[in-house]
Scaffold this motif. Structure first.
Motif, PDB file in Angstrom:
ATOM      1  N   LEU A 133       4.889  35.693  27.496  1.00 28.74           N
ATOM      2  CA  LEU A 133       5.611  34.577  26.880  1.00 28.74           C
ATOM      3  C   LEU A 133       6.394  33.820  27.942  1.00 28.74           C
ATOM      4  CD1 LEU A 133       6.321  33.337  24.023  1.00 28.74           C
ATOM      5  CD2 LEU A 133       8.496  34.567  24.259  1.00 28.74           C
ATOM      6  N   LEU A 134       6.159  32.521  28.035  1.00 32.17           N
ATOM      7  CA  LEU A 134       6.912  31.681  28.959  1.00 32.17           C
ATOM      8  C   LEU A 134       8.371  31.627  28.519  1.00 32.17           C
ATOM      9  CD1 LEU A 134       6.759  29.748  31.416  1.00 32.17           C
ATOM     10  CD2 LEU A 134       6.401  27.887  29.771  1.00 32.17           C
ATOM     11  N   LEU A 135       9.269  31.938  29.436  1.00 33.72           N
ATOM     12  CA  LEU A 135      10.692  31.946  29.106  1.00 33.72           C
ATOM     13  C   LEU A 135      11.253  30.537  29.228  1.00 33.72           C
ATOM     14  CD1 LEU A 135      11.740  35.237  30.929  1.00 33.72           C
ATOM     15  CD2 LEU A 135      11.281  34.903  28.489  1.00 33.72           C
ATOM     16  N   ASP A 136      10.980  29.741  28.214  1.00 38.00           N
ATOM     17  CA  ASP A 136      11.517  28.384  28.197  1.00 38.00           C
ATOM     18  C   ASP A 136      12.239  28.135  26.886  1.00 38.00           C
ATOM     19  OD1 ASP A 136       9.557  27.979  26.328  1.00 38.00           O
ATOM     20  OD2 ASP A 136       8.625  26.278  27.321  1.00 38.00           O
ATOM     21  N   TRP A 137      12.869  26.988  26.786  1.00 35.68           N
ATOM     22  CA  TRP A 137      13.754  26.720  25.640  1.00 35.68           C
ATOM     23  C   TRP A 137      13.000  26.471  24.344  1.00 35.68           C
ATOM     24  CZ3 TRP A 137      18.440  28.281  26.244  1.00 35.68           C
ATOM     25  CH2 TRP A 137      19.011  28.287  27.522  1.00 35.68           C
ATOM     26  N   SER A 138      11.688  26.219  24.408  1.00 34.72           N
ATOM     27  CA  SER A 138      10.938  25.999  23.166  1.00 34.72           C
ATOM     28  C   SER A 138      10.799  27.287  22.361  1.00 34.72           C
ATOM     29  CB  SER A 138       9.545  25.428  23.492  1.00 34.72           C
ATOM     30  OG  SER A 138       8.744  26.387  24.159  1.00 34.72           O
ATOM     31  N   HIS A 139      11.030  28.441  22.990  1.00 34.22           N
ATOM     32  CA  HIS A 139      10.958  29.715  22.282  1.00 34.22           C
ATOM     33  C   HIS A 139      12.335  30.268  21.952  1.00 34.22           C
ATOM     34  CE1 HIS A 139       6.979  29.759  24.513  1.00 34.22           C
ATOM     35  NE2 HIS A 139       6.628  29.860  23.257  1.00 34.22           N
ATOM     36  N   ALA A 140      13.383  29.509  22.256  1.00 38.70           N
ATOM     37  CA  ALA A 140      14.751  29.955  21.983  1.00 38.70           C
ATOM     38  C   ALA A 140      15.299  29.260  20.736  1.00 38.70           C
ATOM     39  CB  ALA A 140      15.644  29.673  23.186  1.00 38.70           C
ATOM     40  N   PHE A 141      16.438  29.728  20.255  1.00 36.00           N
ATOM     41  CA  PHE A 141      17.029  29.215  19.025  1.00 36.00           C
ATOM     42  C   PHE A 141      17.476  27.761  19.197  1.00 36.00           C
ATOM     43  CE2 PHE A 141      20.682  28.856  16.026  1.00 36.00           C
ATOM     44  CZ  PHE A 141      20.011  29.161  14.858  1.00 36.00           C
ATOM     45  N   GLY A 142      17.200  26.950  18.182  1.00 28.99           N
ATOM     46  CA  GLY A 142      17.625  25.552  18.209  1.00 28.99           C
ATOM     47  C   GLY A 142      16.770  24.705  17.299  1.00 28.99           C
ATOM     48  N   ASN A 143      16.998  23.405  17.353  1.00 28.08           N
ATOM     49  CA  ASN A 143      16.173  22.405  16.660  1.00 28.08           C
ATOM     50  C   ASN A 143      16.471  21.043  17.284  1.00 28.08           C
ATOM     51  OD1 ASN A 143      18.567  21.389  15.542  1.00 28.08           O
ATOM     52  ND2 ASN A 143      18.244  22.357  13.554  1.00 28.08           N
ATOM     53  N   LYS A 144      15.836  20.009  16.780  1.00 30.47           N
ATOM     54  CA  LYS A 144      15.960  18.692  17.409  1.00 30.47           C
ATOM     55  C   LYS A 144      17.378  18.145  17.380  1.00 30.47           C
ATOM     56  CE  LYS A 144      14.518  16.177  13.229  1.00 30.47           C
ATOM     57  NZ  LYS A 144      15.807  15.526  12.982  1.00 30.47           N
ATOM     58  N   ASP A 145      18.214  18.667  16.481  1.00 29.70           N
ATOM     59  CA  ASP A 145      19.601  18.194  16.381  1.00 29.70           C
ATOM     60  C   ASP A 145      20.581  19.130  17.074  1.00 29.70           C
ATOM     61  OD1 ASP A 145      18.910  15.942  14.772  1.00 29.70           O
ATOM     62  OD2 ASP A 145      18.741  17.277  13.039  1.00 29.70           O
ATOM     63  N   ASN A 146      20.084  20.203  17.675  1.00 31.78           N
ATOM     64  CA  ASN A 146      20.963  21.153  18.359  1.00 31.78           C
ATOM     65  C   ASN A 146      21.494  20.517  19.640  1.00 31.78           C
ATOM     66  OD1 ASN A 146      21.607  23.474  20.300  1.00 31.78           O
ATOM     67  ND2 ASN A 146      21.259  24.584  18.389  1.00 31.78           N
ATOM     68  N   SER A 147      22.809  20.539  19.834  1.00 31.33           N
ATOM     69  CA  SER A 147      23.419  19.852  20.973  1.00 31.33           C
ATOM     70  C   SER A 147      23.125  20.527  22.305  1.00 31.33           C
ATOM     71  CB  SER A 147      24.934  19.754  20.771  1.00 31.33           C
ATOM     72  OG  SER A 147      25.523  21.046  20.748  1.00 31.33           O
ATOM     73  N   ILE A 148      22.698  21.789  22.267  1.00 35.30           N
ATOM     74  CA  ILE A 148      22.393  22.518  23.495  1.00 35.30           C
ATOM     75  C   ILE A 148      20.893  22.641  23.716  1.00 35.30           C
ATOM     76  CG2 ILE A 148      22.643  24.733  24.705  1.00 35.30           C
ATOM     77  CD1 ILE A 148      25.245  25.116  23.113  1.00 35.30           C
ATOM     78  N   ASN A 149      20.154  22.929  22.638  1.00 31.55           N
ATOM     79  CA  ASN A 149      18.714  23.154  22.770  1.00 31.55           C
ATOM     80  C   ASN A 149      17.916  22.366  21.727  1.00 31.55           C
ATOM     81  OD1 ASN A 149      16.216  24.132  23.501  1.00 31.55           O
ATOM     82  ND2 ASN A 149      16.455  26.064  22.381  1.00 31.55           N
ATOM     83  N   PRO A 150      17.690  21.077  21.982  1.00 30.40           N
ATOM     84  CA  PRO A 150      16.885  20.286  21.048  1.00 30.40           C
ATOM     85  C   PRO A 150      15.398  20.626  21.088  1.00 30.40           C
ATOM     86  CG  PRO A 150      17.465  18.976  22.961  1.00 30.40           C
ATOM     87  CD  PRO A 150      18.208  20.271  23.096  1.00 30.40           C
ATOM     88  N   ARG A 151      14.980  21.478  22.020  1.00 27.61           N
ATOM     89  CA  ARG A 151      13.579  21.887  22.095  1.00 27.61           C
ATOM     90  C   ARG A 151      13.308  23.159  21.293  1.00 27.61           C
ATOM     91  NH1 ARG A 151      12.808  21.543  28.696  1.00 27.61           N
ATOM     92  NH2 ARG A 151      13.830  19.507  28.996  1.00 27.61           N
ATOM     93  N   GLY A 152      14.351  23.753  20.715  1.00 26.50           N
ATOM     94  CA  GLY A 152      14.260  25.087  20.141  1.00 26.50           C
ATOM     95  C   GLY A 152      13.627  25.160  18.771  1.00 26.50           C
ATOM     96  N   VAL A 153      13.597  26.379  18.260  1.00 25.72           N
ATOM     97  CA  VAL A 153      12.993  26.682  16.970  1.00 25.72           C
ATOM     98  C   VAL A 153      13.856  27.727  16.265  1.00 25.72           C
ATOM     99  CG1 VAL A 153      11.558  28.556  17.877  1.00 25.72           C
ATOM    100  CG2 VAL A 153      10.789  27.292  15.864  1.00 25.72           C
ATOM    101  N   PRO A 191      18.193  21.949  28.705  1.00 22.27           N
ATOM    102  CA  PRO A 191      17.388  20.733  28.518  1.00 22.27           C
ATOM    103  C   PRO A 191      18.187  19.485  28.863  1.00 22.27           C
ATOM    104  CG  PRO A 191      17.067  22.230  26.675  1.00 22.27           C
ATOM    105  CD  PRO A 191      18.173  22.812  27.499  1.00 22.27           C
ATOM    106  N   ILE A 192      17.614  18.647  29.685  1.00 18.48           N
ATOM    107  CA  ILE A 192      18.338  17.484  30.174  1.00 18.48           C
ATOM    108  C   ILE A 192      18.592  16.470  29.068  1.00 18.48           C
ATOM    109  CG2 ILE A 192      16.321  16.117  30.866  1.00 18.48           C
ATOM    110  CD1 ILE A 192      17.947  15.517  33.479  1.00 18.48           C
ATOM    111  N   GLU A 193      17.795  16.527  27.989  1.00 16.40           N
ATOM    112  CA  GLU A 193      17.979  15.562  26.899  1.00 16.40           C
ATOM    113  C   GLU A 193      18.977  16.040  25.849  1.00 16.40           C
ATOM    114  OE1 GLU A 193      14.426  18.096  25.537  1.00 16.40           O
ATOM    115  OE2 GLU A 193      15.380  17.439  27.388  1.00 16.40           O
ATOM    116  N   ALA A 194      19.530  17.241  25.996  1.00 16.01           N
ATOM    117  CA  ALA A 194      20.495  17.764  25.025  1.00 16.01           C
ATOM    118  C   ALA A 194      21.732  16.878  24.978  1.00 16.01           C
ATOM    119  CB  ALA A 194      20.876  19.198  25.376  1.00 16.01           C
ATOM    120  N   SER A 195      22.249  16.623  23.776  1.00 11.08           N
ATOM    121  CA  SER A 195      23.381  15.716  23.630  1.00 11.08           C
ATOM    122  C   SER A 195      24.642  16.212  24.313  1.00 11.08           C
ATOM    123  CB  SER A 195      23.663  15.463  22.145  1.00 11.08           C
ATOM    124  OG  SER A 195      23.973  16.677  21.470  1.00 11.08           O
TER     125      SER A 195
END
Length: 285
Positions: A133-153, A191-195
């Motif tokens: 498993l690639l250790l990136d933010w798409s596999h970590a906790f979050g969603n598109k509105d998360n201020s830290i991890n908008p790539r998450g799930v 993630p650089i796009e995180a608010s």
């Protein structure tokens, strides 16, 4: 600007506007491997070959911006003993002698969904990991509105039943609810796009527009340019002899250890007005 460098070092330099002037930002990137407990310098090509398969999308290893202190990042995949394993661990530990400078452990699980038990959200049983498993933010906790991890799930305000969960958690701090405001777990740059990525930030007002633009505001917090999560930042620079240990991130299941060698990149700049004068540039590790 012309850059002259040895093949083993990846070197980048760019001007950065500051109030009342311009600074030259220089970043040196060097790789090495341990052979019989001895550090061996690798080529610049080795750096980018190693990063090619583990560097997440829209991610760079460094932005080349000033930092007030040292930090560490890890780009890797999580490995396991068997494809049928449903969970594994990945960790990074940094030691200075017997002192533990930094340690972080991640719990990696197979695919899971949020289950509905009498209206209460509960984590479902994980399936087999199947492949690294690639250790990136798409596999970590979050969603598109998360201020830290908008790539998450795994984070949902409603209608969460049956939806996928995150696969990366802190080892001893699991997310218990899809509506929880939990800090995502990961080793890579935020993630650089995180608010919240560049907050708190400086004051962008009329004074900045007239007196400081195009520089960052003079009251910009120095921490703004750090890339890592806060628990991967050190109070002091790295030193020769510091030991870095990584586990759970090698195909053979080995504990990998590096010892920082007594190497220091030496950088000099010259100006057209006096091309024979070498001006040293101080770099911090």
């Amino acid at each position: 600007m012309r850059i002259i460098k040895p093949r083993a070092i990846s070197l980048a330099g760019h001007p950065m506007a500051i109030p009342n002037g311009t600074q030259l930002m220089v970043t040196s990137l060097t790789s090495f491997k341990m052979v019989d407990d001895e550090p061996i310098l690798c080529s610049e090509q080795d750096i980018w070959k190693a990063l090619k398969d583990v560097l997440p999308k829209k991610t760079v290893p460094d932005l080349g911006l000033p930092k007030p202190r040292s930090e560490w990042l890890a780009f890797a995949k999580a490995y396991f003993s068997s494809p049928t394993d449903k969970a594994t661990l990945a960790s990074v530990k940094i030691m200075r002698g017997k002192n533990n400078l930094s340690e972080k452990k991640l719990f990696i699980s197979g695919p899971r969904i949020w289950k509905n038990y009498a209206g209460i959200a509960m984590p479902g049983e994980p399936g087999p990991l199947g492949e690294p498993l690639l250790l990136d933010w798409s596999h970590a906790f979050g969603n598109k509105d998360n201020s830290i991890n908008p790539r998450g799930v795994g984070q949902y305000s409603d209608a969460w039943a049956g939806k996928p969960m995150q696969q990366i958690d802190y080892e001893n701090k699991f997310v218990a609810s899809p509506q929880e405001n939990a800090y995502p777990a990961g080793f890579g740059p935020l993630p650089i796009e995180a608010s919240s990525r560049f907050k708190p930030k400086g004051t962008y007002n009329e004074h900045w527009r007239k007196e400081e633009y195009p520089a960052f505001p003079s009251d910009t917090p120095p921490e703004q340019f750090m890339l890592s999560p806060k628990d991967q930042r050190l109070d002091h620079p790295f030193q020769t002899g510091d030991t870095i240990q990584c586990s759970g991130m090698h195909p053979n299941g080995e504990l990998i250890e590096w010892v920082l060698p007594d190497w220091h990149a030496r950088v000099y700049v010259t100006f057209k007005a006096n091309p024979t004068q070498l001006i040293p540039v101080t770099l911090n590790l």
